[in-house]
Design a protein around this motif. Structure first.
Motif, PDB file in Angstrom:
ATOM      1  N   ARG A  32      34.135  42.638  48.059  1.00 48.51           N
ATOM      2  CA  ARG A  32      32.762  42.422  48.516  1.00 48.51           C
ATOM      3  C   ARG A  32      31.677  42.860  47.532  1.00 48.51           C
ATOM      4  NH1 ARG A  32      32.640  44.384  54.859  1.00 48.51           N
ATOM      5  NH2 ARG A  32      34.454  43.193  55.609  1.00 48.51           N
ATOM      6  N   GLU A  33      31.970  43.837  46.694  1.00 49.68           N
ATOM      7  CA  GLU A  33      30.902  44.451  45.911  1.00 49.68           C
ATOM      8  C   GLU A  33      31.068  44.337  44.400  1.00 49.68           C
ATOM      9  OE1 GLU A  33      29.927  48.440  47.227  1.00 49.68           O
ATOM     10  OE2 GLU A  33      30.903  48.039  49.151  1.00 49.68           O
ATOM     11  N   ALA A  34      32.275  44.415  43.903  1.00 51.46           N
ATOM     12  CA  ALA A  34      32.487  44.426  42.449  1.00 51.46           C
ATOM     13  C   ALA A  34      32.025  43.098  41.855  1.00 51.46           C
ATOM     14  CB  ALA A  34      33.952  44.678  42.120  1.00 51.46           C
ATOM     15  N   ARG A  35      30.998  43.132  41.064  1.00 52.74           N
ATOM     16  CA  ARG A  35      30.456  41.908  40.475  1.00 52.74           C
ATOM     17  C   ARG A  35      30.215  42.124  38.984  1.00 52.74           C
ATOM     18  NH1 ARG A  35      32.515  40.685  44.368  1.00 52.74           N
ATOM     19  NH2 ARG A  35      31.700  39.560  46.194  1.00 52.74           N
ATOM     20  N   ILE A  36      31.231  42.644  38.306  1.00 52.23           N
ATOM     21  CA  ILE A  36      31.154  42.913  36.874  1.00 52.23           C
ATOM     22  C   ILE A  36      31.357  41.595  36.142  1.00 52.23           C
ATOM     23  CG2 ILE A  36      32.152  44.247  34.981  1.00 52.23           C
ATOM     24  CD1 ILE A  36      33.276  45.686  37.991  1.00 52.23           C
ATOM     25  N   ARG A  37      30.374  41.168  35.396  1.00 50.95           N
ATOM     26  CA  ARG A  37      30.405  39.846  34.783  1.00 50.95           C
ATOM     27  C   ARG A  37      30.978  39.892  33.369  1.00 50.95           C
ATOM     28  NH1 ARG A  37      24.202  38.142  36.428  1.00 50.95           N
ATOM     29  NH2 ARG A  37      24.442  38.449  38.678  1.00 50.95           N
ATOM     30  N   ILE A  38      31.741  38.882  33.030  1.00 52.46           N
ATOM     31  CA  ILE A  38      32.269  38.798  31.671  1.00 52.46           C
ATOM     32  C   ILE A  38      31.139  38.541  30.684  1.00 52.46           C
ATOM     33  CG2 ILE A  38      32.852  36.333  31.912  1.00 52.46           C
ATOM     34  CD1 ILE A  38      35.317  36.964  30.103  1.00 52.46           C
ATOM     35  N   ARG A  39      30.148  37.763  31.097  1.00 54.58           N
ATOM     36  CA  ARG A  39      28.881  37.601  30.390  1.00 54.58           C
ATOM     37  C   ARG A  39      27.771  37.627  31.420  1.00 54.58           C
ATOM     38  NH1 ARG A  39      29.929  32.890  25.775  1.00 54.58           N
ATOM     39  NH2 ARG A  39      31.824  33.848  24.886  1.00 54.58           N
ATOM     40  N   THR A  40      26.595  38.023  31.009  1.00 51.16           N
ATOM     41  CA  THR A  40      25.527  38.275  31.969  1.00 51.16           C
ATOM     42  C   THR A  40      25.180  37.065  32.824  1.00 51.16           C
ATOM     43  OG1 THR A  40      23.888  37.798  30.232  1.00 51.16           O
ATOM     44  CG2 THR A  40      24.477  40.118  30.605  1.00 51.16           C
ATOM     45  N   GLY A  41      25.323  35.860  32.288  1.00 52.12           N
ATOM     46  CA  GLY A  41      24.972  34.668  33.040  1.00 52.12           C
ATOM     47  C   GLY A  41      26.113  34.064  33.828  1.00 52.12           C
ATOM     48  N   CYS A  42      27.311  34.629  33.702  1.00 45.75           N
ATOM     49  CA  CYS A  42      28.485  34.080  34.390  1.00 45.75           C
ATOM     50  C   CYS A  42      28.601  34.753  35.757  1.00 45.75           C
ATOM     51  CB  CYS A  42      29.749  34.308  33.567  1.00 45.75           C
ATOM     52  SG  CYS A  42      31.206  33.451  34.208  1.00 45.75           S
ATOM     53  N   GLU A  43      28.077  34.108  36.772  1.00 50.81           N
ATOM     54  CA  GLU A  43      27.937  34.717  38.087  1.00 50.81           C
ATOM     55  C   GLU A  43      29.041  34.335  39.075  1.00 50.81           C
ATOM     56  OE1 GLU A  43      24.069  33.533  39.364  1.00 50.81           O
ATOM     57  OE2 GLU A  43      23.025  34.781  37.893  1.00 50.81           O
ATOM     58  N   GLU A  44      29.959  33.488  38.680  1.00 55.70           N
ATOM     59  CA  GLU A  44      30.987  33.016  39.606  1.00 55.70           C
ATOM     60  C   GLU A  44      31.885  34.168  40.033  1.00 55.70           C
ATOM     61  OE1 GLU A  44      31.346  29.614  40.856  1.00 55.70           O
ATOM     62  OE2 GLU A  44      32.412  30.982  42.185  1.00 55.70           O
ATOM     63  N   VAL A  45      31.928  34.455  41.327  1.00 55.64           N
ATOM     64  CA  VAL A  45      32.614  35.660  41.797  1.00 55.64           C
ATOM     65  C   VAL A  45      34.122  35.587  41.648  1.00 55.64           C
ATOM     66  CG1 VAL A  45      30.769  36.336  43.366  1.00 55.64           C
ATOM     67  CG2 VAL A  45      32.592  34.845  44.197  1.00 55.64           C
ATOM     68  N   PHE A  46      34.710  34.374  41.632  1.00 58.20           N
ATOM     69  CA  PHE A  46      36.164  34.326  41.502  1.00 58.20           C
ATOM     70  C   PHE A  46      36.633  34.859  40.160  1.00 58.20           C
ATOM     71  CE2 PHE A  46      35.482  29.882  39.829  1.00 58.20           C
ATOM     72  CZ  PHE A  46      36.182  29.992  38.641  1.00 58.20           C
ATOM     73  N   VAL A  47      35.752  34.881  39.162  1.00 59.34           N
ATOM     74  CA  VAL A  47      36.151  35.395  37.850  1.00 59.34           C
ATOM     75  C   VAL A  47      36.491  36.880  37.950  1.00 59.34           C
ATOM     76  CG1 VAL A  47      35.442  35.799  35.463  1.00 59.34           C
ATOM     77  CG2 VAL A  47      34.826  33.649  36.604  1.00 59.34           C
ATOM     78  N   VAL A  48      35.612  37.657  38.564  1.00 58.06           N
ATOM     79  CA  VAL A  48      35.875  39.090  38.665  1.00 58.06           C
ATOM     80  C   VAL A  48      36.951  39.381  39.709  1.00 58.06           C
ATOM     81  CG1 VAL A  48      33.894  39.435  40.222  1.00 58.06           C
ATOM     82  CG2 VAL A  48      34.880  41.384  39.047  1.00 58.06           C
ATOM     83  N   LYS A  49      36.884  38.737  40.864  1.00 59.72           N
ATOM     84  CA  LYS A  49      37.868  39.008  41.908  1.00 59.72           C
ATOM     85  C   LYS A  49      39.265  38.581  41.465  1.00 59.72           C
ATOM     86  CE  LYS A  49      36.468  37.900  46.103  1.00 59.72           C
ATOM     87  NZ  LYS A  49      35.789  37.165  47.210  1.00 59.72           N
ATOM     88  N   GLY A  50      39.361  37.409  40.856  1.00 60.30           N
ATOM     89  CA  GLY A  50      40.658  36.942  40.371  1.00 60.30           C
ATOM     90  C   GLY A  50      41.172  37.756  39.201  1.00 60.30           C
TER      91      GLY A  50
END
Length: 199
Positions: free
Chosen positions: A146-164
């Protein structure tokens, strides 16, 4: 903010995920210095994708079962893992990643998890019951979900990237949820016969 632009002209296709890029009329969420493209065919993947066929035996799924996460949420975790694995693979195949970028990103994810995991174990102490450990472990996993939203790049907002990506790390036992996940999973995944010397 990511924008919808033209699909890549070289018509990339990855049969393992049943999707293609490059057909007329398709779009792609474009990348750039502060972003990476999110491909619509990957964003649309589900837990029923061919790549998820053996997901039930994946270590990250065993990790979730260890803390009694329900089947529906495990399905969502599998979906995020499928998407992140496919998208990261495509970025790598198309040379869109900077040198060491995935390693640096995973280090950030692990360090964020370490702080919370260490605090959980400290609060539980040595006398915690299994019920207490599972309850606190679910809170760590809820943070990822629900909360972890650490982005690989600042503009990459797709949540499946961090959750996956967290599921990918859990699959390699670099992160976990149960306070004793390493020992529990080592015993669970021990090759048949290893315990009595037959392996």
């Amino acid at each position: 903010m990511a924008q919808v632009g033209n699909c890549r002209s070289h018509g990339y296709r990855n049969p393992a995920y049943g999707g293609s890029c490059g057909q007329e009329g398709e779009g792609v969420l474009e990348g750039g210095e502060h972003n990476l493209p999110i491909d619509p065919d990957i964003a649309a993947l589900t837990a029923a994708a061919p790549a998820a066929a053996d997901a039930a035996e994946k270590v990250f799924v065993h990790q979730l079962r260890l803390i009694d996460v329900g089947a529906e949420r495990i399905g969502y975790a599998v979906r995020d893992w499928v998407k992140a694995f496919a998208q990261r693979s495509r970025w790598a195949n198309e040379n869109l990643l900077r040198a060491g970028e995935i390693g640096a990103y995973e280090r950030r994810l692990v360090e964020e998890w370490q702080l919370r995991f260490a605090e959980m174990r400290e609060d539980l102490g040595d006398e915690a019951t299994e019920e207490e450990m599972k309850r606190e472990a679910k809170l760590i996993y809820r943070w990822v979900d629900r909360e972890a939203r650490i982005r690989i790049r600042t503009g990459c907002e797709e949540v499946f990237v961090v959750k996956g990506s967290y599921q990918m790390l859990a699959d390699k036992l670099r992160v976990g949820w149960h306070p004793d996940f390493s020992a529990r999973l080592a015993a669970l995944l021990e090759p048949a016969g290893a315990a009595d010397g037959r392996a």
